[in-house]
Design an enzyme around this catalytic site. Structure first.
Site, PDB file in Angstrom:
ATOM      1  N   GLU A 175      -8.714  -1.184   7.844  1.00 22.35           N
ATOM      2  CA  GLU A 175      -7.643  -1.542   8.739  1.00 22.35           C
ATOM      3  C   GLU A 175      -8.095  -1.638  10.273  1.00 22.35           C
ATOM      4  O   GLU A 175      -7.565  -2.267  10.941  1.00 22.35           O
ATOM      5  CB  GLU A 175      -6.977  -0.170   8.608  1.00 22.35           C
ATOM      6  CG  GLU A 175      -5.365  -0.639   8.740  1.00 22.35           C
ATOM      7  CD  GLU A 175      -4.506   0.364   7.996  1.00 22.35           C
ATOM      8  OE1 GLU A 175      -3.973   0.181   6.966  1.00 22.35           O
ATOM      9  OE2 GLU A 175      -4.158   1.465   8.975  1.00 22.35           O
ATOM     10  N   SER A 189       5.138  -1.240   3.507  1.00 21.39           N
ATOM     11  CA  SER A 189       5.388  -2.391   4.082  1.00 21.39           C
ATOM     12  C   SER A 189       5.389  -3.394   3.126  1.00 21.39           C
ATOM     13  O   SER A 189       4.538  -3.387   2.282  1.00 21.39           O
ATOM     14  CB  SER A 189       4.520  -2.850   5.131  1.00 21.39           C
ATOM     15  OG  SER A 189       4.555  -1.783   6.544  1.00 21.39           O
ATOM     16  N   SER A 235       2.531   6.742   2.142  1.00 21.27           N
ATOM     17  CA  SER A 235       3.027   7.604   3.051  1.00 21.27           C
ATOM     18  C   SER A 235       4.157   8.158   1.977  1.00 21.27           C
ATOM     19  O   SER A 235       4.627   7.108   1.163  1.00 21.27           O
ATOM     20  CB  SER A 235       3.736   7.328   4.102  1.00 21.27           C
ATOM     21  OG  SER A 235       2.602   6.984   5.093  1.00 21.27           O
ATOM     22  N   GLU A 270      -2.200  10.851  17.557  1.00 22.00           N
ATOM     23  CA  GLU A 270      -2.501  12.154  17.485  1.00 22.00           C
ATOM     24  C   GLU A 270      -3.706  12.607  16.466  1.00 22.00           C
ATOM     25  O   GLU A 270      -4.641  13.169  16.680  1.00 22.00           O
ATOM     26  CB  GLU A 270      -1.470  13.258  17.359  1.00 22.00           C
ATOM     27  CG  GLU A 270      -0.500  13.556  18.485  1.00 22.00           C
ATOM     28  CD  GLU A 270       0.066  12.079  19.066  1.00 22.00           C
ATOM     29  OE1 GLU A 270       0.573  11.344  18.311  1.00 22.00           O
ATOM     30  OE2 GLU A 270       0.532  11.807  20.273  1.00 22.00           O
ATOM     31  N   GLN A 306       0.939  -1.125   0.004  1.00 22.52           N
ATOM     32  CA  GLN A 306      -0.007   0.022   0.190  1.00 22.52           C
ATOM     33  C   GLN A 306       0.895   1.259   0.135  1.00 22.52           C
ATOM     34  O   GLN A 306       1.718   1.460   0.870  1.00 22.52           O
ATOM     35  CB  GLN A 306      -0.844  -0.056   1.276  1.00 22.52           C
ATOM     36  CG  GLN A 306      -1.838   0.872   1.479  1.00 22.52           C
ATOM     37  CD  GLN A 306      -2.495   0.853   2.816  1.00 22.52           C
ATOM     38  OE1 GLN A 306      -2.616  -0.355   3.492  1.00 22.52           O
ATOM     39  NE2 GLN A 306      -2.667   1.839   3.546  1.00 22.52           N
ATOM     40  N   GLY A 307       1.008   1.717  -0.928  1.00 24.11           N
ATOM     41  CA  GLY A 307       1.758   3.145  -1.164  1.00 24.11           C
ATOM     42  C   GLY A 307       1.111   4.466  -0.871  1.00 24.11           C
ATOM     43  O   GLY A 307       0.639   5.084  -1.800  1.00 24.11           O
TER      44      GLY A 307
END
Lengths: 376, 320
Positions: free
Chosen positions: A240, A157, A125, A359, A122-123
């Site tokens: 997720e 990942s 970030s 956060e 999963q691209g």
């Protein structure tokens, strides 16, 4: 297939095939060993039908409720057959394909993922776009014969093992923010892709920097609508926090069981043990409700950030407990079991970072669940 | 009760808890048939009344009725049940040499009642059970404590004639029902704390803007909601599939969640929330006292940890 029959038949099958399904390594094994073992388990499970239940027939599934998938993952974790990370990525990526890919593409691509022939990544970030995902810069430019993708992703990942990638790209102006993103389904052996695994704190180099240099991607690999990639990303995140979170919760329970089984007498106080068990129970109760909401066809939204906060907290609590109760092993042991605890403890430090930081989750809860208005 | 009945029941209980407290609320509950509802559908009636009681910061004698139901004691006339001492979930009665010793607390219902129901724990070879004793034989005194509005009563007796009449082993069931009721009441009070803090954050202006825009404030309120929802999840599960383990965990998470919530909400409310006239402290006090009834977050968690370390295994709870 109802859950009770599925559970009984699966438990039976797992007992009969315990030897074949057990990891062939001690402790965590190497990442190569783990990835190969996962492929083998998925293949066995697919051929016996288990990996296909809970998925639509249109993508090679056998139908039935997603609850079956939740239980399958739980049963595998509870028996130490696989770990949740790479196994549960299917739960995030396959639903995205089913919802957003052109039907023939989903029908062709999902079965090899379920069967373990392929791993996907999963691209999302980028070096400049972590918490502020909508600021990502990896560009996709339309050419005559398809998209051309140029940019850099990071913390992807399993990129080095992946056959495909669900890639989030910028197709609008740099200022278009979340309105100018498009999701693409990219073959990882396309020309122009360079993958550089990153060393991690816990010693397992599972994520990578991925460089895209004028990579061709056919137009029919577009997921959802052009410039509407934000919707794909936002729909993916609750996944997720549903099935794959349930799997992870089962894994954490299993690890807490190991702590209880092996901790020396007197190394932990009853109070600290009881508190961690209650945190995990709360997570399980919360996630259980989420599983049934999803199975009933409810749209999951911002409230799943609460599930995410709970699991990050519980994961660190379980591993803190292990690191306290088994301190001589975790800090000073070199055997496979100690190394596994050490890697898991260190990895748990990332639980409040990946998949949206603690956060960001609290920002979402404040704005969208507590309705506190905008923060700017 | 079906969905429509429940809705109607909830509406009347809401009106009652918004208007009355103490004796007046007991009267209103009698009129709207709370005892019948309890007999008919204990989990639903408990959750409705105690949640609203917690939210509105009112008191009633309903906990005694819940306990009587759990113990299998008939609900005739004013019932008062002796509760365990603060922090404990053990039966308040113990038999020594054929005589009954009592150490516990009670609600204001105990002062009005002529007889009190006392659960007796197993001691030596003697069986556990339930007995009733004349309240005149009990040493009762009202304490203000951290929440004077409750009218808590300390109960002691050193030598009462208490033959255990039965029914046998109902204490565990009564404890679970009480823990469900108290969890709802604690979470009701905690929701009120969150509501007060949220409202304040949205209306209070500092540095030329609403303080609800500050991330430090937003995160405290988000943390509060997470603590509430964690407890709610287990409480709902405990209500759907009653078990002593789930009820105790729910009570424990509610008590701890209330403390977390109070810490954050108090900080958001700041100086205004520290005044006696602001209602915050009343909900806070209530949650602290209720945490002590039928096992506290501290004692229940420690007991769970003791069990886990002794058995070295995790009980399988909440299957899909």
């Amino acid at each position: 297939m109802d859950l009770a029959s599925f559970r009984a038949a699966l438990d039976d099958w797992l007992a009969q095939h315990a030897r074949e399904l057990a990891p062939p390594y001690e402790g965590s094994g190497t990442l190569d060993e783990r990835v190969a073992h996962l492929a083998r388990v998925k293949r066995l499970g697919y051929d016996a039908g288990w990996m296909r239940w809970g998925w639509p027939e249109a993508v090679g599934g056998l139908g039935g409720s997603p609850i079956l998938r939740a239980y399958l993952g739980e049963a595998l974790m509870a028996r130490d057959i696989v770990e949740p990370d790479a196994y549960s990525m299917t739960e995030v990526l396959a639903p995205t394909m089913i919802t957003y890919a052109p039907a023939p593409l989903a029908a062709a691509m999902v079965p090899p993922l379920l069967r373990g022939d392929e791993l996907w990544c999963q691209g999302f970030s980028e070096p400049g776009a972590g918490s502020n995902l909508a600021s990502l810069a990896c560009r996709a430019i339309p050419a005559d014969d398809g998209w051309r993708v140029t940019g850099q992703k990071v913390w992807t990942s399993y990129a080095q093992y992946a056959a495909r990638c669900v890639l989030l790209t910028r197709t609008g102006t740099p200022a278009s923010a979340h309105r100018g993103l498009t999701a693409l389904f990219v073959d990882m052996d396309s020309p122009g892709i360079t993958i550089r695994p990153l060393g991690t704190m816990h010693g397992t180099d599972e994520f990578a920097e991925v460089f895209y240099d004028d990579v061709p991607v056919p137009f029919d690999r577009t997921l959802g609508e052009v410039d509407r990639g934000w919707a794909v990303a936002m729909d993916l995140l609750p996944y997720e926090r549903s099935t794959s979170l349930w799997h992870r919760c089962a894994y954490l329970q299993r690890r807490l069981e190991r702590v209880l089984a092996t901790v020396p007498d007197g190394a932990l106080t009853p109070l600290e043990v009881g508190e961690v068990a209650q945190l995990l129970l709360a997570l399980r109760a919360r996630s259980r409700t989420t599983q049934y909401r999803m199975a009933d066809g409810e749209t999951l939204g911002a409230e799943t950030s609460i599930d995410k906060v709970l699991i990050a907290t519980a994961e660190q609590a379980v591993m803190d407990l292990a690191a306290t109760g088994l301190a001589p092993d975790v800090m000073g042991g070199d055997d496979a079991t100690s190394e596994r605890w050490r890697a898991e403890f260190l990895y748990s430090r990332a639980a409040t970072i990946y998949g949206g930081t603690a956060e960001i989750q609290r920002n979402i809860i404040a704005r969208r669940v507590l309705d506190l208005g905008d923060d700017r | 009760m079906d969905a429509a009945d429940l809705q109607l029941f909830e509406r009347s209980v809401r009106q009652a808890t918004e208007r009355a407290t103490g004796d007046a609320l007991d009267e209103a509950l009698r009129e709207l048939g709370w005892a019948d509802a309890l007999a008919d559908d204990a989990p639903a009636s408990i959750s409705i009344l105690f949640r609203l009681q917690g939210r509105s910061h009112v008191t009633s004698a309903a906990l005694d009725e819940v306990l009587a139901t759990g113990l299998g004691v008939p609900l005739t006339g004013p019932v008062a049940v002796v509760l365990p001492p603060l922090g404990s979930d053990a039966a308040p009665g113990a038999r020594r040499d054929g005589r009954l010793c009592i150490d516990g607390v009670g609600t204001p219902a105990l002062r009005r009642a002529e007889r009190a129901v006392v659960a007796v724990g197993r001691t030596g070879g003697e069986p556990s059970g339930v007995t009733t004793v004349a309240t005149s034989e009990l040493d009762l005194h009202v304490v203000a404590g951290i929440d004077p509005d409750v009218g808590l009563v300390h109960v002691r007796a050193g030598d009462v004639d208490g033959r255990v009449a039965g029914p046998g082993d109902t204490w565990a069931r009564a404890v679970s029902l009480a823990q469900l009721a108290l969890s709802h009441e604690i979470l009701g009070a905690t929701q009120t704390m969150l509501e007060l803090a949220r409202e304040h954050a949205l209306t209070r202006t500092q540095f030329g803007q609403s303080i609800s825009r500050f991330q430090a404030v937003r995160h405290r309120l988000a943390e509060t909601l997470v603590a509430i929802e964690a407890a709610e999840a287990v409480l709902t599960a405990a209500q759907d599939a009653p078990s002593p383990a789930l009820a105790a965990a729910a009570k424990s998470l509610a008590g701890r969640g209330a403390r977390t919530a109070a810490r954050h909400c108090q900080q958001v409310l700041a100086g205004i929330g520290f005044t006696a006239e602001h209602p915050f402290h009343r909900s806070y006090r209530r949650s602290l006292l209720l945490d002590q009834l039928f096992g506290s977050a501290h004692t229940l968690t420690r007991a769970l940890g003791d069990d886990l370390l002794r058995t070295r295994s995790l009980p399988a709870l909440l299957p899909l």
